[in-house]
Write an enzyme that holds these catalytic residues in place. Sequence first.
Site, PDB file in Angstrom:
ATOM      1  N   GLU A  35       0.896  -1.166   0.130  1.00 29.10           N
ATOM      2  CA  GLU A  35       0.152  -0.091  -0.182  1.00 29.10           C
ATOM      3  C   GLU A  35       0.988   1.191   0.221  1.00 29.10           C
ATOM      4  O   GLU A  35       1.709   1.486   0.946  1.00 29.10           O
ATOM      5  CB  GLU A  35      -0.952   0.007   1.266  1.00 29.10           C
ATOM      6  CG  GLU A  35      -1.939   1.140   1.237  1.00 29.10           C
ATOM      7  CD  GLU A  35      -2.805   0.965   2.569  1.00 29.10           C
ATOM      8  OE1 GLU A  35      -3.922   1.396   2.692  1.00 29.10           O
ATOM      9  OE2 GLU A  35      -2.036   0.364   3.556  1.00 29.10           O
ATOM     10  N   ASP A  46      -5.109  11.070   8.227  1.00 27.20           N
ATOM     11  CA  ASP A  46      -3.830  10.318   8.756  1.00 27.20           C
ATOM     12  C   ASP A  46      -3.454  11.058  10.089  1.00 27.20           C
ATOM     13  O   ASP A  46      -3.594  12.167  10.265  1.00 27.20           O
ATOM     14  CB  ASP A  46      -2.684  10.580   7.710  1.00 27.20           C
ATOM     15  CG  ASP A  46      -3.181   9.669   6.541  1.00 27.20           C
ATOM     16  OD1 ASP A  46      -3.144   8.648   6.448  1.00 27.20           O
ATOM     17  OD2 ASP A  46      -3.645  10.181   5.214  1.00 27.20           O
TER      18      ASP A  46
END
EC number: 4.2.1.20
Length: 245
Positions: A35, A46
Amino acid sequence: MRRMLVTYMTLGYPNLESFYQFIEKSVELGTDILEIGLPPKYAKYDGPVIRKSYKAVTSWLKDYITPLKEVRKKVNIPIIILTYLEDYLSNLDNFLTTLHEIGIDGVLFPDLLIDFIDEYEEYVSKIKGKGVKAVLFTGPSLPDNLIIKASRISDIFLYYGVRPTTGIIIPVSVDSLITRVRNLVQNKLVVGFGLNDFNDLRKALSAGADGVAIGTAFIEEIEKNGIQSALHLVKTIRGILDEYS
């Protein structure tokens, strides 16, 4: 059944040479799916560690195509791009076409089912129509019926985030969350976005996760102790996964 290790790394972090080294060696050590994060304009889902990695590479990384082509040459496992749909609304078709031409297998937009909930099926169709697999991101805040629907159309696996952002320690019952979603999902279930330690990892696997996605821990290890230490962590996590395979 082999439990999947989905290894996340920000494109180009901490530099291209070390990035390529980590990617190649992590695959040798048992990574099943890569990923790769493309730095967004605003990484709202995030945590601070991954946001810091974005900031570190955006100062010099101006071209994502060349390094992605290089990664595709170096490894023969599936590659999924993680980035934000919001950044590509004006040129989504071109972006998806480029990924397909490079040989990228799939794309995961963490904001798709949150910020574009009314249009997500349209976007999933567009992604698949360009020959790219659509990996959907879900979490505890989504209703059961949406998780079920997402699991039916998500390619490769369904991503389930146990916490609202990465790398932030918020008390949650990992095992009960995953037991709930495991009962809803027929697709492969990969758990990430907030697995904080080996205890969380084992709870996720015991509750029925088919795999785990790890990123913050690897970036932290690279920052503190270097690439070799991060690769040792890959090996350790692969060993834990194999205990449950």
